[in-house]
Design a protein around this motif. Sequence first.
Motif, PDB file in Angstrom:
ATOM      1  N   ILE A  19       8.818  52.875  11.314  1.00  0.00           N
ATOM      2  CA  ILE A  19       7.726  53.804  11.331  1.00  0.00           C
ATOM      3  C   ILE A  19       6.307  53.030  11.011  1.00  0.00           C
ATOM      4  N   THR A  20       5.157  53.449  11.796  1.00  0.00           N
ATOM      5  CA  THR A  20       3.804  52.561  11.333  1.00  0.00           C
ATOM      6  C   THR A  20       3.104  53.476  10.484  1.00  0.00           C
ATOM      7  N   ASP A  21       1.924  53.246   9.888  1.00  0.00           N
ATOM      8  CA  ASP A  21       0.975  53.812   9.141  1.00  0.00           C
ATOM      9  C   ASP A  21       0.445  55.055  10.141  1.00  0.00           C
ATOM     10  N   ALA A  22       0.175  54.416  11.290  1.00  0.00           N
ATOM     11  CA  ALA A  22      -0.756  55.264  12.165  1.00  0.00           C
ATOM     12  C   ALA A  22       0.358  56.484  12.802  1.00  0.00           C
ATOM     13  N   GLU A  23       1.658  56.108  12.783  1.00  0.00           N
ATOM     14  CA  GLU A  23       2.598  57.088  13.337  1.00  0.00           C
ATOM     15  C   GLU A  23       2.632  58.276  12.067  1.00  0.00           C
ATOM     16  N   ALA A  24       2.919  57.616  10.854  1.00  0.00           N
ATOM     17  CA  ALA A  24       3.264  58.506   9.587  1.00  0.00           C
ATOM     18  C   ALA A  24       2.055  59.436   9.446  1.00  0.00           C
ATOM     19  N   ASP A  25       0.743  59.041   9.675  1.00  0.00           N
ATOM     20  CA  ASP A  25      -0.407  59.981   9.522  1.00  0.00           C
ATOM     21  C   ASP A  25      -0.438  61.079  10.728  1.00  0.00           C
ATOM     22  N   SER A  26      -0.036  60.589  11.903  1.00  0.00           N
ATOM     23  CA  SER A  26       0.403  61.586  13.047  1.00  0.00           C
ATOM     24  C   SER A  26       1.480  62.805  12.563  1.00  0.00           C
ATOM     25  N   VAL A  27       2.774  62.088  12.007  1.00  0.00           N
ATOM     26  CA  VAL A  27       3.625  62.973  11.635  1.00  0.00           C
ATOM     27  C   VAL A  27       3.052  64.021  10.534  1.00  0.00           C
ATOM     28  N   LEU A  28       2.410  63.525   9.676  1.00  0.00           N
ATOM     29  CA  LEU A  28       1.573  64.362   8.624  1.00  0.00           C
ATOM     30  C   LEU A  28       0.853  65.534   9.186  1.00  0.00           C
ATOM     31  N   ASN A  29      -0.096  65.123  10.125  1.00  0.00           N
ATOM     32  CA  ASN A  29      -0.908  65.848  10.727  1.00  0.00           C
ATOM     33  C   ASN A  29      -0.221  67.178  11.733  1.00  0.00           C
ATOM     34  N   ARG A  30       0.596  66.839  12.550  1.00  0.00           N
ATOM     35  CA  ARG A  30       1.492  67.739  13.178  1.00  0.00           C
ATOM     36  C   ARG A  30       2.337  68.768  12.196  1.00  0.00           C
ATOM     37  N   LEU A  31       2.962  68.265  10.956  1.00  0.00           N
ATOM     38  CA  LEU A  31       3.747  69.056  10.124  1.00  0.00           C
ATOM     39  C   LEU A  31       2.527  69.917   9.518  1.00  0.00           C
ATOM     40  N   GLY A  32       1.352  69.218   8.980  1.00  0.00           N
ATOM     41  CA  GLY A  32       0.611  70.234   8.512  1.00  0.00           C
ATOM     42  C   GLY A  32       0.103  71.592   9.225  1.00  0.00           C
ATOM     43  N   GLU A  33      -0.312  71.039  10.531  1.00  0.00           N
ATOM     44  CA  GLU A  33      -0.560  72.115  11.529  1.00  0.00           C
ATOM     45  C   GLU A  33       0.594  73.184  12.017  1.00  0.00           C
ATOM     46  N   ALA A  34       1.733  72.688  11.605  1.00  0.00           N
ATOM     47  CA  ALA A  34       2.764  73.686  11.974  1.00  0.00           C
ATOM     48  C   ALA A  34       3.198  74.293  10.471  1.00  0.00           C
ATOM     49  N   VAL A  35       2.886  73.923   9.484  1.00  0.00           N
ATOM     50  CA  VAL A  35       2.939  74.754   8.218  1.00  0.00           C
ATOM     51  C   VAL A  35       2.076  76.042   8.211  1.00  0.00           C
ATOM     52  N   THR A  36       0.684  75.439   8.446  1.00  0.00           N
ATOM     53  CA  THR A  36      -0.668  76.396   8.435  1.00  0.00           C
ATOM     54  C   THR A  36      -0.115  77.654   9.707  1.00  0.00           C
ATOM     55  N   ALA A  37       0.279  77.093  10.834  1.00  0.00           N
ATOM     56  CA  ALA A  37       0.522  77.957  11.915  1.00  0.00           C
ATOM     57  C   ALA A  37       1.597  79.063  11.356  1.00  0.00           C
ATOM     58  N   ALA A  38       2.646  78.375  10.978  1.00  0.00           N
ATOM     59  CA  ALA A  38       3.875  79.395  10.613  1.00  0.00           C
ATOM     60  C   ALA A  38       3.571  80.300   9.646  1.00  0.00           C
ATOM     61  N   GLU A  39       2.817  79.922   8.560  1.00  0.00           N
ATOM     62  CA  GLU A  39       2.276  80.797   7.459  1.00  0.00           C
ATOM     63  C   GLU A  39       1.344  81.888   8.090  1.00  0.00           C
ATOM     64  N   ARG A  40       0.516  81.646   8.832  1.00  0.00           N
ATOM     65  CA  ARG A  40      -0.452  82.544   9.619  1.00  0.00           C
ATOM     66  C   ARG A  40       0.501  83.574  10.195  1.00  0.00           C
ATOM     67  N   GLY A  41       1.571  83.121  10.997  1.00  0.00           N
ATOM     68  CA  GLY A  41       2.284  84.145  11.777  1.00  0.00           C
ATOM     69  C   GLY A  41       3.092  84.863  10.953  1.00  0.00           C
ATOM     70  N   ALA A  42       3.614  84.394   9.757  1.00  0.00           N
ATOM     71  CA  ALA A  42       4.333  85.296   8.997  1.00  0.00           C
ATOM     72  C   ALA A  42       3.494  85.974   8.080  1.00  0.00           C
ATOM     73  N   ASN A  43       2.061  86.004   8.273  1.00  0.00           N
ATOM     74  CA  ASN A  43       1.333  87.252   7.401  1.00  0.00           C
ATOM     75  C   ASN A  43       0.552  88.002   8.300  1.00  0.00           C
ATOM     76  N   ARG A  44       1.179  87.980   9.755  1.00  0.00           N
ATOM     77  CA  ARG A  44       0.509  88.896  10.762  1.00  0.00           C
ATOM     78  C   ARG A  44       1.165  90.283  10.597  1.00  0.00           C
TER      79      ARG A  44
END
Length: 457
Positions: free
Chosen positions: A432-457
């Motif tokens: 995995i490249t550094d750029a790919e690792a950054d993309s993984v982190l960004n997508r994971l971060g967005e997913a955690v935020t979205a799931a938390e928001r959904g759980a709090n509705r």
Amino acid sequence: MTAWTDAAHAQVDLAAVLGRQRDRESAARTYARSFPVVPVHAEGLRVTGADGREYLDCLAGAGTLALGHNHPVVLGAIRRVLDSGAPLHALDISTPEKDDFTTALLDTLPPELAADCRIHFCGPAGTDAVEAALKLTRTATGRQNVLAFTGAYHGMTAGALAASGNIAVREPLADNGFNVTRLPYPYDYRCPFGVGGPRAHEIGARLVESLLTDSHSGVLPPAAMILEAVQGEGGVIPSPDSWLREIRRITATRGIPLIVDEVQTGVGRTGEFWAVQHSGITPDVLVLSKAIGGSLPLAVIVYRSTLDSWRPGAHTGTFRGNQLAMAAGAATLRFVAAEQLPARAASLGERLLTELRVLQARTHCIGDVRGRGLMLGLEIVDPTAAPDPLGARPAAPELAAAIRTECLRRGLILELGGRADAVIRLLPPLTITDAEADSVLNRLGEAVTAAERGANR
């Protein structure tokens, strides 16, 4: 990335293929339930589905794909054998491919083990190698009992399952005739002794020694102890190096063969070529599979020659002579070593751990971030529940599943594990490249935020 232009697969009817799988395959299928994807092209970290979507694969064949999908070194080795006219199936007969694979493997092993060992080729899966290791040590010692740990995962065949810890899969077959004594694995976030840290590690090792020295402990003399240096399916839990060294001292002192299951941790995954090298211990038996076959089925055990008391035919397997896997595996082992991918996994893993802890701090549902090298886990918890005395909150499996779903929507494939399937697991290819690792982190971060928001509705 090479464009996908396979006309035959371009006409795949995604819904029809998934529907036929649902109708034809068993209820035991797992990954197919989590990932309604039909892969048709793959390269490195990236997988293209029949729907044309591209995904970042941080499951990587549950750790099998050390070099990612279709790495040129692996494909080159496979093509060389195919084009040579060499036999693809040879049982356990010696072949140039097998000789080359064993040479490559010996070059990577801890020196003390490599200097005086035997290699046994098993059936194609890691669970077959676990069975071989258990049979080997029982034969060599004349004893039957096995010491195993909470949280362990060693496979789905009878002996491997008996040594595993997941009650849900063990319960229907609990009375399978295998005598296993269960010991507590060091798990700081949910410490079995309620203290956590180095003190808990000391207590755990002391308990093991007490059970083995107390004539009234009820623990029968063991044929072996089996453990993972980093528990994978158990929730990405690294064993402390000091604890592992103490366990090695205890087992060596009492003449108990130590089996270390490196099916998922091996070939650079944890930041060393083999996970035992972090602690400096030398086990009596190494169980190897997954990445050693370069993405193809291959499993072996490597063990001290003094244990080699088997008679001819004592443990066989029709598909232990997989020539393509041996060629792909030898190429993978040498590439990982030459390109210093274990060191790369260590440095990138530390960066990812740091970034994941930043994510933990700005969200609410990540109870713990842990791992070693490119074997990482995030334990998802209920942020509204009261913590226990050590600060751990209850697992939140529904929220973990929601995060996995949100990741898939963003083109990120990862899987769950651990208690209640509440641990997000990351097992990206070592390439995995550094750029790919950054993309993984960004997508994971967005997913955690979205799931938390959904759980709090």
